[in-house]
Scaffold this active site. Structure first.
Site, PDB file in Angstrom:
ATOM      1  N   ASP A   1     -82.557 -16.341 -22.387  1.00 23.08           N
ATOM      2  CA  ASP A   1     -82.104 -15.036 -21.705  1.00 23.08           C
ATOM      3  C   ASP A   1     -83.643 -14.357 -21.342  1.00 23.08           C
ATOM      4  O   ASP A   1     -83.507 -13.251 -20.969  1.00 23.08           O
ATOM      5  CB  ASP A   1     -81.350 -14.224 -22.568  1.00 23.08           C
ATOM      6  CG  ASP A   1     -81.840 -13.795 -24.052  1.00 23.08           C
ATOM      7  OD1 ASP A   1     -82.884 -14.584 -24.418  1.00 23.08           O
ATOM      8  OD2 ASP A   1     -81.820 -12.875 -24.264  1.00 23.08           O
TER       9      ASP A   1
ATOM     10  N   ASP B   1     -87.180 -18.396 -23.530  1.00 19.37           N
ATOM     11  CA  ASP B   1     -85.732 -18.694 -23.937  1.00 19.37           C
ATOM     12  C   ASP B   1     -84.957 -18.580 -22.707  1.00 19.37           C
ATOM     13  O   ASP B   1     -85.077 -18.049 -21.876  1.00 19.37           O
ATOM     14  CB  ASP B   1     -85.717 -18.028 -25.174  1.00 19.37           C
ATOM     15  CG  ASP B   1     -85.469 -16.591 -25.211  1.00 19.37           C
ATOM     16  OD1 ASP B   1     -85.887 -16.135 -24.176  1.00 19.37           O
ATOM     17  OD2 ASP B   1     -85.062 -15.984 -26.237  1.00 19.37           O
TER      18      ASP B   1
ATOM     19  N   SER C   1     -78.734 -15.412 -26.361  1.00 16.25           N
ATOM     20  CA  SER C   1     -80.253 -15.880 -26.516  1.00 16.25           C
ATOM     21  C   SER C   1     -80.586 -17.273 -26.382  1.00 16.25           C
ATOM     22  O   SER C   1     -79.922 -17.905 -25.694  1.00 16.25           O
ATOM     23  CB  SER C   1     -80.876 -15.071 -27.253  1.00 16.25           C
ATOM     24  OG  SER C   1     -82.218 -15.033 -27.243  1.00 16.25           O
TER      25      SER C   1
END
Length: 581
Positions: free
Chosen positions: A298, A296, A139
């Site tokens: 991902d 972000d 992430s």
């Protein structure tokens, strides 16, 4: 058998570097409900070829035990663009090794042929009725990290007891199986499928059910800037805008292509606010865009900023965007459902550390609001339960800029949230309203909710443990604080021990977890503050909120009150000097 990690270990042995070796081999990464998250590198405490093989072997055995039709249904595996040159690890390589493990056992694997946003994995689990999903991503963590995130057959992240079951199965399957290292075997296998084309078509078809103002979208003059912060989001947000008949957003050129080095930002996390958005502000000024959408890396989270009359940029907090999206999605539902008796089956969810604004909207409008424990694993699983009972779950959010706006994905999704925000802004523009003005209108109608959250960093688990134990034994054994500075405490809920002073039997309703710390204090002035540990970072976080009834519009007075409450919380409950935080 990875030559790079192998060389790192041999080098450490040759140097007699016991301290580094202890870091690499001292303890195995713990598999929890969030799966795995750690730095890429050598040894069992890091993400590397071996630990991915071991984890997947355990997961595979656990799934075989739980699903008699695993070999018919199969699993989906996705990956982001992370890569680590020195250890040879990358999300794509880890995804291929995981696929190889399942295929070697006769399990069909739907492996995406290219990078995808995290929400595409839970979407695929549900859409293709698979047994499970894996997303290889860290992430918004620092560049050296990677992670392994797991979804169950219901399309939501796993919750207990699955984490313990998988963890145990990993322990029992550490020896790599005969062809574990040879990921080239999958390329000729009939069990390997690529869901990329199908899912791209179907996902964008499904999110169009949340598109209510196509004509406005076609006509709008509002301009948007989008950044994917060197992650996977660019292409997918462009496609989402197309699906809603919106002109494509301007993409920040330096950040639109995936780059595992994240060269233009200190942390690739839009939650950090203005620092991550510097290039977005510059592009917006140049192209005359009023709104910035930032994913972000991902693409499961979304940050939004809007240019104010003053020329300043306002970055909305997760709670503020949650308020706007909750208001918008409910109003879209209301305008398309004239049947008022259906409202008794409408639900919205948010996590217990997020703003209670949805509760205020629900009370006034007549739908249901529920809070869950922190994290989308809880909201996703609860949403599925409600949907299986025939309820409509319109929206769920958490303050960490995560939004579930579309029932086809039972997890946070920054792609659908970005395009729905753009449609909302375009609609408001036709009424000569900005997002900031509408947010004020929401607070005027449902009561002002102001929040403040931050965290202390602490690398010593014993200090963290002691800090929370001190709060549980504040004035002698088993007594919680009765006040915090000048603020009187009138309620305590401790989800580590299961105590709740507001319940007749003093037992908390939400599930408790001894492995993480979490205490919520309710104050006589209407304030609420929660202190908790983070599952993925060395942080002690706090979240505070003051809610006022509709009509109390003295924002400055409330802000001052909340600031004082937070200062007292830091001084008396965290004691940063004493605890060296």
């Amino acid at each position: 058998q990875n030559p790079k990690t192998s060389a790192i270990v041999k080098q450490l042995v040759a140097e007699g570097n016991a301290r580094e070796l202890e870091k690499c081999f001292g303890s195995r990464m713990e598999f929890g409900t969030a799966g795995l998250r750690a730095a890429m590198g050598a040894g069992i405490s890091h993400m590397n070829d071996l630990t991915i093989i071991q984890t997947t072997q355990g997961f595979c055995r656990y799934l075989e035990k739980n699903f008699s039709d695993l070999k018919k249904r199969g699993v989906v595996i996705g990956f982001d663009a992370r890569a680590h040159l020195s250890s040879g690890g990358s999300s794509k390589r880890f995804a291929r090794l995981a696929a190889n493990t399942f295929i070697s056992q006769g399990v069909p694997v739907y492996l995406f042929s290219d990078i995808t946003p995290t929400p595409f994995v839970p979407y695929t689990v549900t859409h293709l009725k698979l047994c499970a999903g894996i997303m290889v991503t860290a992430s918004h963590n620092p560049k050296q990290d990677n992670g392994y995130k797991v979804y169950w057959e219901n399309g939501a992240q796993i919750i207990s007891p699955h984490d313990k079951g998988i963890s145990q199965a990993i322990e029992e399957n550490q020896e790599p199986w005969p062809q574990a290292w040879d990921d080239k075997l999958i390329d000729s296998s009939l069990l390997l499928h690529d869901p990329y084309a199908t899912v791209n078509k179907e996902y964008f078809k499904d999110i169009q059910k949340q598109c209510f103002h196509r004509n406005i979208n076609k006509e709008t003059n509002l301009k948007f800037v989008h950044t994917s912060v060197h992650g996977v989001g660019h292409k997918f947000v462009q496609l989402a805008f197309k699906a809603f008949d919106l002109s494509p957003p301007f993409a920040v050129p330096e950040q639109k292509d995936p780059d595992p080095e994240f060269p233009t930002v200190k942390y690739p996390n839009p939650e950090e606010g203005k620092g991550v958005l510097t290039l977005s502000f510059a592009l917006a000024e140049k192209d005359g865009a009023k709104i910035i959408l930032a994913n972000d890396p991902d693409a499961d989270r979304l940050a939004v900023a809007e240019k104010q009359e003053s020329g300043e940029w306002k970055v909305f907090s997760g709670n503020e965007l949650g308020a706007l999206l909750g208001w918008w999605i409910f109003n879209c539902w209301k305008n398309h459902n004239s049947n008022t008796c259906a409202i008794k089956d409408v639900y919205m969810l948010s996590s217990t550390v997020s703003s209670k604004i949805l509760r205020a909207i629900a009370l006034k409008e007549g739908f249901h609001f529920e809070e869950t424990l922190t994290g989308f694993k809880w909201m996703g699983n609860r949403a599925k339960q409600l949907m299986d009972q025939g309820k409509a779950v319109l929206f769920a959010f958490e303050e960490a800029i995560g939004y579930m706006c579309c029932p086809a994905v039972l997890d946070k999704d920054g792609v659908s949230a970005a395009v729905i925000t753009a449609e909302m802004a375009s609609f408001l523009a036709t009424r000569n309203l900005t997002l900031s003005q509408q947010l004020k209108a929401v607070y005027d109608e449902y009561g002002l909710h102001i929040t403040k959250a931050s965290y202390f960093i602490c690398h010593d688990p014993t200090v963290i443990q002691q800090l929370f134990e001190n709060l549980r034994n504040f004035d002698g054994k088993n007594t919680y604080p009765k006040s915090c500075g000048r603020f009187k405490v009138c309620g305590i809920r401790d989800l580590t021990t299961g105590y709740d002073s507001s319940q007749p039997d003093q037992k908390a309703i939400l599930p408790t977890s001894k492995s993480s710390q979490m205490i919520t204090f309710t104050f006589a002035n209407g304030g609420v503050a929660t202190m908790r540990t983070s599952g993925t970072e060395p942080k002690i976080k706090y979240y505070s909120e003051l809610c006022a009834p509709p009509g109390n519009s003295d924002v400055e007075q409330l802000k001052k009150e909340l600031d004082e409450l937070v200062n007292a919380l830091e001084k008396h409950f965290f004691q940063p000097e004493k605890n060296n935080l």
